[in-house]
Design an enzyme around this catalytic site. Sequence first.
Site, short mmCIF file in Angstrom:
data_model
loop_
_atom_site.label_atom_id
_atom_site.label_comp_id
_atom_site.label_asym_id
_atom_site.label_seq_id
_atom_site.Cartn_x
_atom_site.Cartn_y
_atom_site.Cartn_z
N THR A 1 48.69 12.77 -46.19
CA THR A 1 47.64 13.66 -46.69
C THR A 1 46.28 13.22 -46.16
OG1 THR A 1 48.86 14.27 -48.66
CG2 THR A 1 46.47 14.48 -48.79
N TYR B 1 46.91 4.64 -50.35
CA TYR B 1 45.68 5.39 -50.62
C TYR B 1 44.51 4.77 -49.85
CZ TYR B 1 42.00 7.61 -53.46
OH TYR B 1 40.89 8.31 -53.90
N1 NAD Z 1 37.90 11.37 -59.24
C1 NAD Z 1 37.51 10.23 -58.73
O1 NAD Z 1 37.05 9.33 -59.47
C2 NAD Z 1 37.56 9.98 -57.24
C3 NAD Z 1 37.09 8.75 -56.75
C4 NAD Z 1 37.13 8.52 -55.38
C5 NAD Z 1 37.60 9.49 -54.51
N2 NAD Z 1 38.06 10.66 -55.02
C6 NAD Z 1 38.59 11.65 -54.04
O2 NAD Z 1 38.20 12.95 -54.41
C7 NAD Z 1 39.25 13.88 -54.11
C8 NAD Z 1 39.61 14.68 -55.35
O3 NAD Z 1 40.02 13.78 -56.39
P1 NAD Z 1 40.36 14.29 -57.85
O4 NAD Z 1 39.88 13.25 -58.77
O5 NAD Z 1 39.90 15.68 -58.03
O6 NAD Z 1 41.94 14.21 -57.81
P2 NAD Z 1 43.03 15.32 -58.23
O7 NAD Z 1 44.36 14.68 -58.10
O8 NAD Z 1 42.66 15.94 -59.52
O9 NAD Z 1 42.82 16.40 -57.09
C9 NAD Z 1 43.39 16.31 -55.82
C10 NAD Z 1 43.88 17.69 -55.43
O10 NAD Z 1 44.43 17.63 -54.12
C11 NAD Z 1 45.67 18.33 -54.12
N3 NAD Z 1 46.49 17.76 -53.04
C12 NAD Z 1 47.02 16.51 -52.99
N4 NAD Z 1 47.69 16.36 -51.83
C13 NAD Z 1 47.55 17.54 -51.14
C14 NAD Z 1 48.03 17.99 -49.90
N5 NAD Z 1 48.79 17.22 -49.10
N6 NAD Z 1 47.73 19.26 -49.52
C15 NAD Z 1 46.98 20.06 -50.32
N7 NAD Z 1 46.51 19.68 -51.52
C16 NAD Z 1 46.79 18.42 -51.92
C17 NAD Z 1 46.24 18.11 -55.51
O11 NAD Z 1 47.21 19.06 -55.88
C18 NAD Z 1 44.98 18.20 -56.36
O12 NAD Z 1 44.69 19.51 -56.76
C19 NAD Z 1 40.41 13.05 -53.57
O13 NAD Z 1 40.38 13.10 -52.16
C20 NAD Z 1 40.11 11.64 -54.04
O14 NAD Z 1 40.62 10.68 -53.16
C21 NAD Z 1 38.07 10.92 -56.35
#
Ligand code: NAD
Length: 336
Positions: free
Chosen positions: A107, A160
């Site tokens: 991903t 990750y």
């Molecule tokens: N929330 C946090 O604290 C945080 C911190 C650092 C980085 N991030 C980054 O922000 C982004 C969003 O995080 P989040 O907290 O909303 O997580 P989340 O898991 O709620 O959202 C991720 C979304 O991506 C989709 N997804 C996963 N793999 C996929 C693929 N191969 N193709 C299409 N869709 C896919 C999932 O279904 C989900 O809807 C991520 O990239 C994460 O690494 C989040």
Amino acid sequence: MNEPLSPAAARERAPGSLPVLVTGGAGFLGSHLCEELLRRGHFVLCLDNLLTGSLGNVEHLLGNERFRFLRHDVTEPLSLRVSAIYNLACAASPPQYQRDPLHTIKTSVLGALNLLALAQENDAPIFHASTSEIYGDPAVHPQTEAYWGHANSWGPRACYDEGKRCAETLFYEHIRQNGVDARLARIFNTYGPRMSPADGRVVSNFVVQALTNADITLYGDGSQTRSFCFVSDLVEGFLRLMALDRAPAGPVNLGNPMEITVGELAERVVAMTGSRARIVYRPLPQDDPRQRCPDITQAGSLLGWRPTVTLDEGLALTIRHFDARLSAPDLLMAAE
Ligand SMILES: NC(=O)c1ccc[n+]([C@@H]2O[C@H](COP(=O)([O-])OP(=O)(O)OC[C@H]3O[C@@H](n4cnc5c(N)ncnc54)[C@H](O)[C@@H]3O)[C@@H](O)[C@H]2O)c1
């Protein structure tokens, strides 16, 4: 699916007539970003494979004529006409991204390649959600963007962390080699409504356990620190980064520098919910970072950005959200 636009044709279009693509748009952060982009008048194409996100997170947007949902996995190539791209697709909580580690790496890596190709086809700016996990278990505090990190390349979090590190490399090589307009944010722990109640992240865990009077599971002795940013502040940071005339030379930390121990967080949630839950201690998972706090000097000087929602305000909104979901179990199940 439509033929991709040539860069020239994309430029001819009036701004806003093509959708902004949000990958991972049905997830926690993505759904808030879709909402805010719509509020600012954009057309939004929300793309998601629904691995950890859910249609429940965007169902209130489905009736909006400027909103479309596309089920797609970013590991597969895609051809679309878009004005800008926000790449958020990737499971973000350890239990979720460790479920299928190879898919998590794909991903980050194949997703980055496919979306960078799409950005080039459309001559569109692209935002990428990188992470504080780039810093691993950091030896430097607070973490500035100049810090290279201290990450384990083969431990349980590597699928990750290393996937995200490789994605950053791919983005910067595409900037240098192909002139792509890319903007990268290193996101620190963010919380708020629509976190999945079951995805194992510390704020949602504590809030759900407190509201249900279940044991509050604290990993380690609770002295490890985190800094928690409320989701609306973070989304504002994304939009400011994309609104800059020129992409910054490197990634930009986005997070709240107010550091708190996980033990204090548990106590605060118990107090705010009036819960009868007990705090129980469990072993710290392998490679769990002991301290995490962003240096946001760059975000301040480049974007004029800093978090505005206090932890108490953000926790109150998050508790209210989970309380409503727990009292409507059908809603809870539909959102899983
Ligand atoms: N929330 C946090 O604290 C945080 C911190 C650092 C980085 N991030 C980054 O922000 C982004 C969003 O995080 P989040 O907290 O909303 O997580 P989340 O898991 O709620 O959202 C991720 C979304 O991506 C989709 N997804 C996963 N793999 C996929 C693929 N191969 N193709 C299409 N869709 C896919 C999932 O279904 C989900 O809807 C991520 O990239 C994460 O690494 C989040």
